[in-house]
Structure formats: C-alpha cells, structure tokens
Write a protein that holds these residues in place. Structure first.
Motif, short mmCIF file in Angstrom:
data_model
loop_
_atom_site.label_atom_id
_atom_site.label_comp_id
_atom_site.label_asym_id
_atom_site.label_seq_id
_atom_site.Cartn_x
_atom_site.Cartn_y
_atom_site.Cartn_z
N GLY A 197 0.77 -1.23 0.00
CA GLY A 197 0.00 0.00 0.00
C GLY A 197 0.80 1.29 0.00
O GLY A 197 0.40 2.27 0.63
N VAL A 198 1.94 1.27 -0.71
CA VAL A 198 2.74 2.49 -0.84
C VAL A 198 3.05 2.72 -2.31
O VAL A 198 2.74 1.90 -3.16
N ARG A 199 3.68 3.85 -2.61
CA ARG A 199 4.09 4.15 -3.98
C ARG A 199 5.40 3.43 -4.29
O ARG A 199 6.19 3.14 -3.40
N ARG A 200 5.65 3.17 -5.56
CA ARG A 200 6.89 2.52 -5.98
C ARG A 200 8.10 3.31 -5.51
O ARG A 200 9.12 2.74 -5.13
N GLU A 201 8.00 4.63 -5.52
CA GLU A 201 9.12 5.47 -5.10
C GLU A 201 9.52 5.20 -3.65
O GLU A 201 10.69 5.30 -3.30
N THR A 202 8.55 4.85 -2.83
CA THR A 202 8.84 4.51 -1.43
C THR A 202 9.72 3.28 -1.37
O THR A 202 10.67 3.23 -0.59
N ILE A 203 9.43 2.29 -2.19
CA ILE A 203 10.24 1.06 -2.23
C ILE A 203 11.65 1.40 -2.71
O ILE A 203 12.64 0.91 -2.16
N VAL A 204 11.76 2.26 -3.72
CA VAL A 204 13.07 2.69 -4.22
C VAL A 204 13.87 3.32 -3.09
O VAL A 204 15.05 2.98 -2.87
N HIS A 205 13.25 4.23 -2.35
CA HIS A 205 13.95 4.91 -1.25
C HIS A 205 14.31 3.94 -0.13
O HIS A 205 15.38 4.05 0.47
N LEU A 206 13.44 2.98 0.14
CA LEU A 206 13.76 1.97 1.15
C LEU A 206 14.98 1.15 0.73
O LEU A 206 15.88 0.91 1.53
N GLU A 207 15.00 0.72 -0.52
CA GLU A 207 16.11 -0.09 -1.01
C GLU A 207 17.43 0.67 -0.98
O GLU A 207 18.49 0.08 -0.82
N ASN A 208 17.36 1.98 -1.15
CA ASN A 208 18.57 2.81 -1.15
C ASN A 208 18.92 3.34 0.24
O ASN A 208 19.88 4.11 0.38
N GLY A 209 18.15 2.94 1.26
CA GLY A 209 18.43 3.38 2.62
C GLY A 209 18.15 4.85 2.85
O GLY A 209 18.68 5.46 3.78
N LYS A 210 17.30 5.44 2.05
CA LYS A 210 17.00 6.87 2.16
C LYS A 210 15.64 7.14 2.80
O LYS A 210 15.18 8.27 2.83
N TYR A 211 15.00 6.11 3.31
CA TYR A 211 13.68 6.26 3.93
C TYR A 211 13.58 5.29 5.09
O TYR A 211 13.88 4.11 4.95
N ASN A 212 13.18 5.80 6.24
CA ASN A 212 12.96 4.96 7.40
C ASN A 212 11.49 4.56 7.44
O ASN A 212 10.62 5.42 7.59
N PRO A 213 11.20 3.28 7.30
CA PRO A 213 9.81 2.85 7.24
C PRO A 213 9.13 2.93 8.60
O PRO A 213 9.77 2.84 9.64
N SER A 214 7.81 3.08 8.56
CA SER A 214 7.03 2.97 9.79
C SER A 214 7.11 1.52 10.26
O SER A 214 7.46 0.62 9.47
N LEU A 215 6.79 1.30 11.50
CA LEU A 215 6.80 -0.07 12.02
C LEU A 215 5.83 -0.94 11.25
O LEU A 215 6.15 -2.08 10.89
N LYS A 216 4.65 -0.41 10.94
CA LYS A 216 3.66 -1.19 10.20
C LYS A 216 4.18 -1.57 8.81
O LYS A 216 4.05 -2.72 8.41
N LEU A 217 4.78 -0.62 8.12
CA LEU A 217 5.31 -0.91 6.78
C LEU A 217 6.42 -1.95 6.86
O LEU A 217 6.46 -2.90 6.08
N ALA A 218 7.32 -1.79 7.82
CA ALA A 218 8.41 -2.75 7.99
C ALA A 218 7.86 -4.15 8.27
O ALA A 218 8.33 -5.14 7.69
N MET A 219 6.85 -4.23 9.12
CA MET A 219 6.26 -5.53 9.44
C MET A 219 5.53 -6.13 8.25
O MET A 219 5.60 -7.33 8.01
N ASP A 220 4.83 -5.29 7.48
CA ASP A 220 4.12 -5.78 6.29
C ASP A 220 5.09 -6.34 5.27
O ASP A 220 4.85 -7.41 4.68
N ILE A 221 6.20 -5.64 5.04
CA ILE A 221 7.19 -6.12 4.07
C ILE A 221 7.85 -7.39 4.58
O ILE A 221 8.02 -8.36 3.82
N ALA A 222 8.22 -7.43 5.85
CA ALA A 222 8.84 -8.62 6.42
C ALA A 222 7.93 -9.84 6.29
O ALA A 222 8.39 -10.94 5.96
#
Length: 67
Positions: free
Chosen positions: A27-52
C-alpha cells in the motif's frame, strides 16, 4: 549518524517481485520502495512488518540501523 541498511532489494529480486508489485502489496508508492532499497527512507513499524511478512523474515532480518 545512523544509517539504515536493508537487504530488501535482494529479497525482492530473489522472489522475482517488481518494485511496483511490492509497493501495491504493502500500500505504498513505488518510489517509497526505491527509497527503502537505497536506505533513504525509514519505514514505519507497520510498513516494515508488512514487508517482512511478505518475505517470511523478521523486521530485524530486513532492516538494520548502523551507527
């Protein structure tokens, strides 16, 4: 300065999931995933748990903060 390290890209590529597909699943934009992969975005706990959950790993296995 604390840096976010992630193995999200490797996990995603191993499961043949596109960034846009993962973004839709959590439930996020593709750009959020790009930033996560590049270490430029700290995910919320919910997002981190959903991805895990998608990859069957713990949040700690997915993300790590390095001082």
């Amino acid at each position: 300065m604390t840096t976010l390290k992630t193995n999200l890209k490797e996990l995603r590529e191993n499961k043949n999931i596109k960034q846009s597909e993962l973004a839709e699943l959590v439930g996020v934009r593709r750009e959020t995933i790009v930033h996560l992969e590049n270490g430029k975005y700290n995910p919320s706990l919910k997002l981190a748990m959903d991805i895990a959950k998608i990859f069957g790993v713990t949040v700690e296995e997915l993300f790590e903060f390095i001082d």
